[in-house]
Design a protein around this motif. Structure first.
Motif, short mmCIF file in Angstrom:
data_model
loop_
_atom_site.label_atom_id
_atom_site.label_comp_id
_atom_site.label_asym_id
_atom_site.label_seq_id
_atom_site.Cartn_x
_atom_site.Cartn_y
_atom_site.Cartn_z
N ALA A 1 0.83 -1.20 0.00
CA ALA A 1 0.00 0.00 0.00
C ALA A 1 0.86 1.26 0.00
N MET A 2 1.93 1.28 0.79
CA MET A 2 2.79 2.46 0.86
C MET A 2 3.53 2.67 -0.47
N ILE A 3 4.07 1.61 -1.05
CA ILE A 3 4.80 1.76 -2.31
C ILE A 3 3.86 2.23 -3.42
N ILE A 4 2.67 1.65 -3.49
CA ILE A 4 1.71 2.05 -4.52
C ILE A 4 1.28 3.49 -4.32
N ALA A 5 0.95 3.88 -3.09
CA ALA A 5 0.47 5.24 -2.83
C ALA A 5 1.56 6.27 -3.14
N LEU A 6 2.75 6.08 -2.58
CA LEU A 6 3.84 7.03 -2.80
C LEU A 6 4.31 7.02 -4.25
N GLY A 7 4.36 5.83 -4.85
CA GLY A 7 4.77 5.75 -6.25
C GLY A 7 3.79 6.43 -7.18
N LYS A 8 2.51 6.20 -6.97
CA LYS A 8 1.49 6.85 -7.80
C LYS A 8 1.56 8.36 -7.67
N ILE A 9 1.72 8.86 -6.45
CA ILE A 9 1.79 10.31 -6.24
C ILE A 9 3.03 10.89 -6.92
N ALA A 10 4.18 10.24 -6.75
CA ALA A 10 5.42 10.75 -7.33
C ALA A 10 5.35 10.79 -8.86
N SER B 1 7.40 -11.22 -5.60
CA SER B 1 8.32 -10.14 -5.26
C SER B 1 7.51 -8.87 -5.02
N TYR B 2 8.10 -7.95 -4.27
CA TYR B 2 7.45 -6.66 -4.05
C TYR B 2 7.34 -5.87 -5.34
N ALA B 3 8.33 -6.02 -6.22
CA ALA B 3 8.27 -5.34 -7.51
C ALA B 3 7.08 -5.82 -8.32
N GLY B 4 6.84 -7.12 -8.33
CA GLY B 4 5.69 -7.65 -9.06
C GLY B 4 4.36 -7.23 -8.45
N LEU B 5 4.34 -7.08 -7.14
CA LEU B 5 3.11 -6.66 -6.47
C LEU B 5 2.77 -5.21 -6.75
N THR B 6 3.78 -4.36 -6.93
CA THR B 6 3.52 -2.92 -6.95
C THR B 6 3.70 -2.24 -8.31
N ILE B 7 4.72 -2.60 -9.06
CA ILE B 7 5.03 -1.87 -10.29
C ILE B 7 3.87 -1.88 -11.29
N PRO B 8 3.18 -3.00 -11.53
CA PRO B 8 2.06 -2.95 -12.48
C PRO B 8 0.90 -2.07 -12.04
N ALA C 1 -4.84 10.17 -10.70
CA ALA C 1 -4.01 11.12 -9.94
C ALA C 1 -3.35 12.13 -10.87
N THR C 2 -2.92 11.70 -12.05
CA THR C 2 -2.33 12.64 -13.02
C THR C 2 -3.34 13.70 -13.42
N PHE C 3 -4.56 13.27 -13.68
CA PHE C 3 -5.61 14.21 -14.06
C PHE C 3 -5.91 15.19 -12.92
N LEU C 4 -5.99 14.70 -11.70
CA LEU C 4 -6.29 15.56 -10.56
C LEU C 4 -5.18 16.58 -10.32
#
Length: 282
Positions: free
Chosen positions: A85-94, A145-152, A159-162
């Motif tokens: 959840a943290m990687i997805i949230a922070l990654g999406k925002i960044a 892996s955490y990469a497989g769970l989050t990167i896709p 978020a880009t639109f907002l």
């Protein structure tokens, strides 16, 4: 002045109470069921009032005692869900805030075409593209892996639109003033845009954290190693791990514990979350 009508007020309150009951009843059932011993479910009926096994059930779950019975360890699943959840949230925002910054403040060929290509991906959720995404992740060796769970799941057209809409409300005079002061693009982004967008960032963080925490289908598909199970997908595996015994009290206890982190995040960030959704003046 709005005229007060007691009948309409009564109807509105009745509808609200009914909605709360419908939403809260499954949560009530889970909490109550987690306080009963396993024998209470052998009749096929779910109790609707609290039992006396709450301390034993939650102690067993938090202490990892159910792992000896073949179920995945709860602490590890909670940690995996938190990390995801943290990687997805922070990654999406960044990614979203930088892409929106580029679209709004830079002039390059096919700028709007790039934006609409991002925006149109709203019509392609993970469930639609899950087979090719799984093939790519598998070919790259990112299963379990955490990469497989989050990167896709880390890109976000919403978020880009907002963020784009937020940046469009910022006066052009602010950009001109930054240029006069000698601020470059990165400094303007760091010192101006990010502070002005912090409430929107906080609101999106809450939404995206819950989105990442509640992921079910994708983690269930790409994880076969217990070390990478998430709590939401792991609850299903927990129910099937010892299906010879009625362990619904433990499953419900795990479901209640799985609800706590999103609830805590919403409670702690409630004010800034609401402010970020309704704030329009910059």
């Amino acid at each position: 002045m709005v005229e007060r009508r007691p009948l309409l007020d009564l109807l509105a309150h009745a509808v609200l109470i009914l909605g709360v009951v419908i939403v809260a009843f499954p949560v009530w059932v889970a909490i109550v069921a987690s306080t009963h011993p396993a024998e209470a479910f052998q009749t096929g009926r779910i109790p609707l009032w609290f039992g006396d096994a709450a301390v034993a059930n939650y102690s067993l779950m938090l202490g990892g005692g159910l792992s000896n019975m073949g179920a995945p360890p709860l602490a590890g699943m909670m940690w995996n869900s938190l990390a995801m959840a943290m990687i997805i949230a922070l990654g999406k925002i960044a990614i979203s805030i930088t892409s929106a910054f580029a679209i709004v403040y830079f002039r390059f060929p096919f700028r709007m075409f790039a934006f609409w290509c991002i925006f149109i991906t709203l019509m392609l959720p993970v469930e639609v593209r899950i087979l090719p995404t799984f093939k790519v992740v598998a070919d790259l060796g990112m299963l379990n892996s955490y990469a497989g769970l989050t990167i896709p799941l880390i890109a976000s057209a919403t978020a880009t639109f907002l963020f784009r809409q937020v940046f469009l409300t910022i006066p052009d005079e602010l950009l001109e003033a930054a240029r006069i002061d000698g601020a470059g693009p990165f400094r303007f982004f760091r010192d101006m845009l990010i502070p002005l967008s912090r409430t929107n960032i906080a609101a999106l963080f809450v939404i995206l954290f819950i989105y990442g925490w509640n992921q079910y289908l994708w983690p269930l598909l790409i994880t076969t190693d217990e070390g990478y199970y998430t709590i939401v997908a792991g609850i299903k595996r927990m129910a099937e791990a010892v299906d010879a015994n009625p362990i619904w009290n433990y499953v419900m206890a795990a479901a209640v514990l799985a609800m706590l982190p999103p609830v805590v995040v919403v409670i702690l960030m409630q004010r800034v979350f609401v402010k970020g959704l309704i704030e329009t003046e910059k």
